[in-house]
Write an enzyme that holds these catalytic residues in place. Sequence first.
Site, PDB file in Angstrom:
ATOM      1  N   TYR A 125      66.997  72.647  47.655  1.00  0.00           N
ATOM      2  CA  TYR A 125      66.305  73.303  48.281  1.00  0.00           C
ATOM      3  C   TYR A 125      66.285  74.332  46.803  1.00  0.00           C
ATOM      4  O   TYR A 125      65.399  74.474  45.976  1.00  0.00           O
ATOM      5  CB  TYR A 125      65.485  73.443  48.928  1.00  0.00           C
ATOM      6  CG  TYR A 125      63.782  74.349  48.413  1.00  0.00           C
ATOM      7  CD1 TYR A 125      62.795  73.370  47.861  1.00  0.00           C
ATOM      8  CD2 TYR A 125      63.571  75.281  48.633  1.00  0.00           C
ATOM      9  CE1 TYR A 125      61.943  73.549  48.015  1.00  0.00           C
ATOM     10  CE2 TYR A 125      62.233  75.961  48.607  1.00  0.00           C
ATOM     11  CZ  TYR A 125      60.725  75.375  47.859  1.00  0.00           C
ATOM     12  OH  TYR A 125      60.253  75.328  47.162  1.00  0.00           O
ATOM     13  N   GLY A 126      67.001  74.977  46.979  1.00  0.00           N
ATOM     14  CA  GLY A 126      67.169  75.998  45.847  1.00  0.00           C
ATOM     15  C   GLY A 126      67.311  75.552  44.643  1.00  0.00           C
ATOM     16  O   GLY A 126      66.780  76.073  43.320  1.00  0.00           O
ATOM     17  N   HIS A 127      67.946  74.203  44.243  1.00  0.00           N
ATOM     18  CA  HIS A 127      68.193  73.255  42.888  1.00  0.00           C
ATOM     19  C   HIS A 127      66.648  73.006  42.810  1.00  0.00           C
ATOM     20  O   HIS A 127      66.448  73.084  41.418  1.00  0.00           O
ATOM     21  CB  HIS A 127      68.771  72.566  42.623  1.00  0.00           C
ATOM     22  CG  HIS A 127      70.036  72.158  43.461  1.00  0.00           C
ATOM     23  ND1 HIS A 127      70.627  72.388  43.609  1.00  0.00           N
ATOM     24  CD2 HIS A 127      71.181  72.721  41.660  1.00  0.00           C
ATOM     25  CE1 HIS A 127      72.710  72.502  43.963  1.00  0.00           C
ATOM     26  NE2 HIS A 127      72.285  72.894  43.312  1.00  0.00           N
ATOM     27  N   LYS A 177      72.389  83.583  43.433  1.00  0.00           N
ATOM     28  CA  LYS A 177      73.652  84.174  44.837  1.00  0.00           C
ATOM     29  C   LYS A 177      74.665  83.906  44.414  1.00  0.00           C
ATOM     30  O   LYS A 177      75.586  84.912  44.473  1.00  0.00           O
ATOM     31  CB  LYS A 177      73.416  82.573  45.361  1.00  0.00           C
ATOM     32  CG  LYS A 177      74.370  82.481  47.175  1.00  0.00           C
ATOM     33  CD  LYS A 177      74.377  81.423  47.904  1.00  0.00           C
ATOM     34  CE  LYS A 177      74.854  79.993  46.831  1.00  0.00           C
ATOM     35  NZ  LYS A 177      76.566  79.993  46.910  1.00  0.00           N
ATOM     36  N   ASP A 178      75.517  83.750  43.412  1.00  0.00           N
ATOM     37  CA  ASP A 178      76.243  83.717  42.809  1.00  0.00           C
ATOM     38  C   ASP A 178      75.948  84.838  41.367  1.00  0.00           C
ATOM     39  O   ASP A 178      76.023  84.779  40.717  1.00  0.00           O
ATOM     40  CB  ASP A 178      76.665  81.946  42.158  1.00  0.00           C
ATOM     41  CG  ASP A 178      76.963  81.449  42.937  1.00  0.00           C
ATOM     42  OD1 ASP A 178      77.633  81.646  43.585  1.00  0.00           O
ATOM     43  OD2 ASP A 178      76.403  79.657  42.590  1.00  0.00           O
ATOM     44  N   LEU A 226      71.222  79.020  50.937  1.00  0.00           N
ATOM     45  CA  LEU A 226      71.647  77.223  50.953  1.00  0.00           C
ATOM     46  C   LEU A 226      72.634  77.873  49.480  1.00  0.00           C
ATOM     47  O   LEU A 226      72.550  77.753  48.903  1.00  0.00           O
ATOM     48  CB  LEU A 226      70.293  76.826  50.355  1.00  0.00           C
ATOM     49  CG  LEU A 226      68.620  76.186  50.915  1.00  0.00           C
ATOM     50  CD1 LEU A 226      68.040  75.632  50.258  1.00  0.00           C
ATOM     51  CD2 LEU A 226      69.135  76.257  52.121  1.00  0.00           C
ATOM     52  N   SER A 227      73.998  76.407  50.385  1.00  0.00           N
ATOM     53  CA  SER A 227      74.269  76.416  49.381  1.00  0.00           C
ATOM     54  C   SER A 227      75.207  74.578  49.695  1.00  0.00           C
ATOM     55  O   SER A 227      75.165  74.104  50.661  1.00  0.00           O
ATOM     56  CB  SER A 227      76.230  77.161  49.132  1.00  0.00           C
ATOM     57  OG  SER A 227      76.875  76.812  48.624  1.00  0.00           O
ATOM     58  N   ARG A 259      78.175  73.739  49.434  1.00  0.00           N
ATOM     59  CA  ARG A 259      79.310  73.690  50.450  1.00  0.00           C
ATOM     60  C   ARG A 259      79.070  73.917  52.062  1.00  0.00           C
ATOM     61  O   ARG A 259      79.483  73.937  53.082  1.00  0.00           O
ATOM     62  CB  ARG A 259      80.202  75.458  50.771  1.00  0.00           C
ATOM     63  CG  ARG A 259      80.918  75.518  48.740  1.00  0.00           C
ATOM     64  CD  ARG A 259      81.768  76.413  48.443  1.00  0.00           C
ATOM     65  NE  ARG A 259      81.632  75.782  46.478  1.00  0.00           N
ATOM     66  CZ  ARG A 259      83.000  75.794  46.559  1.00  0.00           C
ATOM     67  NH1 ARG A 259      83.604  75.610  47.652  1.00  0.00           N
ATOM     68  NH2 ARG A 259      83.634  75.045  45.554  1.00  0.00           N
TER      69      ARG A 259
END
Length: 284
Positions: free
Chosen positions: A35-37, A151-152, A186-187, A189
């Site tokens: 969902y982040g994308h 996030k990054d 969300l990730s 990983r």
Amino acid sequence: MYIIKKVNILRKKITHIKKTNKKIGLIPTMGNLHYGHIKLILSAQKYTDIIIVSIFINPMQFNNSFDLKDYPKTFQEDCMILKKYNVDILFFPNIDDIYSNDIKNHTFVEVPKLSNILEGQSRPGHFRGVTTIVSKLFNLIQPDYSFFGEKDYQQLLIIKTLIKELNYMIKIISIPTVRLKNGLALSSRNNNLSIREIKVAPYLYKIIKKTCKKIITKDNHEIEKVINLSKNLLIKKGFSIDLFNIYDYKTLMTPTKKSKTIILLASAWLGKTRLIDNKKIFFR
């Protein structure tokens, strides 16, 4: 949705789009979309006419061959998401299309000052790989806008610096970190977390938030004590800490009296999974 795998076909498509004067938005990804994308895509819909998503698991940014091999590959599921949200073009190249020569001897692009500190110390060569592939995508697609998550944060700042210093005519739009209800960022990983680790992982952001609240009320000489207490809490929860400290929001250097905004950056291992997160602090 067009799925383009070859560089020469992508170039022809971009040349055609440019003639129409439509605004192009680029969302670089390594796939395994969540969902982040989707939030990036939704943002791109507000700014652009044509949305291009790239999926490329970039070997240059991995310093661990096992990590590269184990990175989740979910192409069919990713395509379903992209079609659902009306993405115009998916660029899905092979490694040979991006790196014509041996990667170790390939031309690279680097933002040295920001790439070799903090996350860059723990992951040598990682940001060099990021800036090289992003530069390639910028050159091929010539977007008007490109979209990244916050996030990054170090990566985001590096890409903004890259655009400024290499004179790209591209506007970066950043999206606040997307989280589950329990606070976990969300990730892709997160898929590697065990059932037990999934329950523990949200404590990273919970402790980040508590730390930031305490820092706001403390004098400078007490901040180090607050940070160390938070590190100990994370260790007790089962985290192995790479990074947990505050930095100037614009430079990632040690905060000074002139730092109007600072950011707490955190990266920690939980089992075999490396989690990263951050939070801005306005207090100076």
